[in-house]
Design a protein around this motif. Sequence first.
Motif, mmCIF file in Angstrom:
data_model
loop_
_atom_site.group_PDB
_atom_site.id
_atom_site.type_symbol
_atom_site.label_atom_id
_atom_site.label_comp_id
_atom_site.label_asym_id
_atom_site.label_seq_id
_atom_site.Cartn_x
_atom_site.Cartn_y
_atom_site.Cartn_z
ATOM 1 N N PRO A 137 0.802 -1.225 0.000
ATOM 2 C CA PRO A 137 0.000 0.000 0.000
ATOM 3 C C PRO A 137 0.833 1.273 0.000
ATOM 4 C CG PRO A 137 -0.887 -1.599 1.548
ATOM 5 C CD PRO A 137 0.415 -2.151 1.070
ATOM 6 N N SER A 138 1.986 1.253 0.691
ATOM 7 C CA SER A 138 2.909 2.391 0.703
ATOM 8 C C SER A 138 4.322 1.857 0.477
ATOM 9 C CB SER A 138 2.833 3.150 2.029
ATOM 10 O OG SER A 138 3.782 4.201 2.059
ATOM 11 N N ARG A 140 7.141 3.229 -0.323
ATOM 12 C CA ARG A 140 8.238 3.973 0.317
ATOM 13 C C ARG A 140 8.313 3.672 1.807
ATOM 14 N NH1 ARG A 140 8.237 10.083 -2.365
ATOM 15 N NH2 ARG A 140 8.738 9.414 -4.504
ATOM 16 N N ALA A 141 7.161 3.631 2.461
ATOM 17 C CA ALA A 141 7.155 3.315 3.892
ATOM 18 C C ALA A 141 7.650 1.892 4.122
ATOM 19 C CB ALA A 141 5.748 3.489 4.463
ATOM 20 N N ALA A 142 7.249 0.962 3.258
ATOM 21 C CA ALA A 142 7.703 -0.422 3.387
ATOM 22 C C ALA A 142 9.207 -0.515 3.185
ATOM 23 C CB ALA A 142 6.963 -1.313 2.387
ATOM 24 N N HIS A 143 9.742 0.272 2.241
ATOM 25 C CA HIS A 143 11.190 0.257 1.997
ATOM 26 C C HIS A 143 11.951 0.795 3.200
ATOM 27 C CE1 HIS A 143 15.016 1.675 0.030
ATOM 28 N NE2 HIS A 143 14.946 0.431 -0.396
ATOM 29 N N ARG A 144 11.454 1.874 3.785
ATOM 30 C CA ARG A 144 12.096 2.411 4.992
ATOM 31 C C ARG A 144 12.062 1.382 6.125
ATOM 32 N NH1 ARG A 144 9.274 7.158 3.401
ATOM 33 N NH2 ARG A 144 7.616 6.702 4.900
ATOM 34 N N GLN A 145 10.932 0.710 6.265
ATOM 35 C CA GLN A 145 10.805 -0.293 7.314
ATOM 36 C C GLN A 145 11.756 -1.467 7.062
ATOM 37 O OE1 GLN A 145 6.887 -1.944 7.757
ATOM 38 N NE2 GLN A 145 7.408 -3.076 9.598
ATOM 39 N N LEU A 146 11.850 -1.883 5.802
ATOM 40 C CA LEU A 146 12.740 -2.994 5.468
ATOM 41 C C LEU A 146 14.185 -2.648 5.802
ATOM 42 C CD1 LEU A 146 13.267 -5.754 4.171
ATOM 43 C CD2 LEU A 146 13.351 -4.597 1.942
ATOM 44 N N LEU A 147 14.644 -1.470 5.391
ATOM 45 C CA LEU A 147 16.030 -1.080 5.666
ATOM 46 C C LEU A 147 16.272 -0.888 7.154
ATOM 47 C CD1 LEU A 147 16.896 1.374 2.749
ATOM 48 C CD2 LEU A 147 17.303 -1.088 2.921
ATOM 49 N N ALA A 148 15.236 -0.468 7.885
ATOM 50 C CA ALA A 148 15.382 -0.356 9.341
ATOM 51 C C ALA A 148 15.583 -1.725 9.970
ATOM 52 C CB ALA A 148 14.151 0.319 9.941
ATOM 53 N N ARG A 149 15.044 -2.752 9.336
ATOM 54 C CA ARG A 149 15.198 -4.118 9.854
ATOM 55 C C ARG A 149 16.544 -4.727 9.466
ATOM 56 N NH1 ARG A 149 11.234 -4.495 13.666
ATOM 57 N NH2 ARG A 149 9.247 -3.743 12.830
ATOM 58 N N ILE A 150 16.871 -4.674 8.172
ATOM 59 C CA ILE A 150 18.029 -5.431 7.693
ATOM 60 C C ILE A 150 19.253 -4.561 7.431
ATOM 61 C CG2 ILE A 150 16.474 -7.127 6.656
ATOM 62 C CD1 ILE A 150 17.304 -6.041 3.897
ATOM 63 N N ALA A 208 -5.444 -9.183 1.179
ATOM 64 C CA ALA A 208 -5.791 -7.884 0.595
ATOM 65 C C ALA A 208 -4.831 -6.807 1.099
ATOM 66 C CB ALA A 208 -7.225 -7.516 0.957
ATOM 67 N N ASN A 209 -4.657 -5.777 0.269
ATOM 68 C CA ASN A 209 -3.801 -4.637 0.617
ATOM 69 C C ASN A 209 -2.387 -5.084 0.983
ATOM 70 O OD1 ASN A 209 -5.957 -2.695 0.350
ATOM 71 N ND2 ASN A 209 -6.738 -3.451 2.308
ATOM 72 N N ALA A 210 -1.875 -6.024 0.203
ATOM 73 C CA ALA A 210 -0.522 -6.526 0.438
ATOM 74 C C ALA A 210 0.096 -6.915 -0.894
ATOM 75 C CB ALA A 210 -0.542 -7.730 1.382
ATOM 76 N N GLY A 211 1.423 -6.863 -0.928
ATOM 77 C CA GLY A 211 2.166 -7.283 -2.100
ATOM 78 C C GLY A 211 3.042 -8.478 -1.777
ATOM 79 N N HIS A 212 4.321 -8.385 -2.135
ATOM 80 C CA HIS A 212 5.236 -9.506 -1.943
ATOM 81 C C HIS A 212 5.720 -9.618 -0.504
ATOM 82 C CE1 HIS A 212 7.811 -12.648 -3.529
ATOM 83 N NE2 HIS A 212 8.876 -12.101 -2.953
ATOM 84 N N CYS A 213 5.595 -8.555 0.271
ATOM 85 C CA CYS A 213 6.142 -8.535 1.637
ATOM 86 C C CYS A 213 5.056 -8.247 2.664
ATOM 87 C CB CYS A 213 7.252 -7.486 1.747
ATOM 88 S SG CYS A 213 8.646 -7.774 0.644
ATOM 89 N N MET A 215 4.630 -9.306 5.566
ATOM 90 C CA MET A 215 5.101 -9.145 6.944
ATOM 91 C C MET A 215 5.369 -7.678 7.268
ATOM 92 S SD MET A 215 7.562 -9.946 4.707
ATOM 93 C CE MET A 215 7.732 -11.716 4.757
ATOM 94 N N LEU A 216 5.622 -6.856 6.234
ATOM 95 C CA LEU A 216 5.847 -5.424 6.443
ATOM 96 C C LEU A 216 4.543 -4.630 6.395
ATOM 97 C CD1 LEU A 216 9.027 -4.902 4.215
ATOM 98 C CD2 LEU A 216 8.922 -5.358 6.677
ATOM 99 N N SER A 217 3.642 -4.981 5.465
ATOM 100 C CA SER A 217 2.437 -4.178 5.270
ATOM 101 C C SER A 217 1.235 -4.682 6.053
ATOM 102 C CB SER A 217 2.077 -4.119 3.779
ATOM 103 O OG SER A 217 1.891 -5.422 3.255
ATOM 104 N N GLN A 218 1.182 -5.981 6.350
ATOM 105 C CA GLN A 218 0.018 -6.552 7.042
ATOM 106 C C GLN A 218 0.478 -7.512 8.150
ATOM 107 O OE1 GLN A 218 -2.890 -5.424 6.505
ATOM 108 N NE2 GLN A 218 -2.541 -4.322 4.589
ATOM 109 N N PRO A 219 1.289 -7.048 9.090
ATOM 110 C CA PRO A 219 1.841 -7.968 10.095
ATOM 111 C C PRO A 219 0.787 -8.583 11.013
ATOM 112 C CG PRO A 219 2.343 -5.693 10.681
ATOM 113 C CD PRO A 219 1.781 -5.668 9.288
#
Length: 244
Positions: A137-138, A140-150, A208-213, A215-219
């Motif tokens: 859904p977002s 850019r927000a998912a990318h920021r969250q991913l980089l904050a994790r890994i 729904a409202n999720a893509g490939h990741c 765990m980041l968008s719909q935990p």
Amino acid sequence: MSRLVLLSGWGCDARIWQALEGHWPPGVRVSAPDWPGYGSQPDCQEPTCLADTARVMAEALPADAVWVGWSLGGLLAEALLDHLPAPRALVVIGMGPRFCHPEGVGDEELATFRRAFRRDPEATRAHFLRWQLRGEPSPRAAHRQLLARIGQAPVAGLTTLAAGLDQLARLDAGRQQGAAPCPVYRLAGEADPLLAPAVREAADWRLANAGHCPMLSQPVRLAALLAAVAATPAAPPIAPEALS
């Protein structure tokens, strides 16, 4: 107590699953081991050898658990059913029986990606991280969250990453359809940019409202769904509201 083992995909280590922390219901025991060559784990002597991978991962993949494999992790987990005692069930997230599909990521597109990886591995991995997030859904927000994790640094060496791309091109779980030694369920984000429409439609569950990741968008919804599978892996009672 129900037990889940979470397995990450190409270019990401087990820290991506930290997004689900705090969302597990009581009574669920969760582990997230790294694949060989990822995080602090040493490389396999033969990174593309499934028997070698099975030997290294045997202790981390017990038969009394439900395995959850995301992306390449799902493809590898399904392949390891031929090499390890079967788990109670396997949940594959964001992956069909094969990675390449004529209506999704084609063989030539993956070949082009592999050539780009050989020229500039880190830029290519960074591109992939953004590419796989386009369906969230977002993004850019998912990318920021991913980089904050890994983090920004590579999570695996070049040999391990190259072997993973080889496995994406080569592994095919299609022959196991209907003959797997345990229940195998597939979950797809409704907007997963890496999956062909037919593969998304064929999934047991579409989030729904999720893509490939997811765990980041719909935990919250993903944790609830996986906990339900762990509780009754032979016939998990997934309520409709868990997916929409």
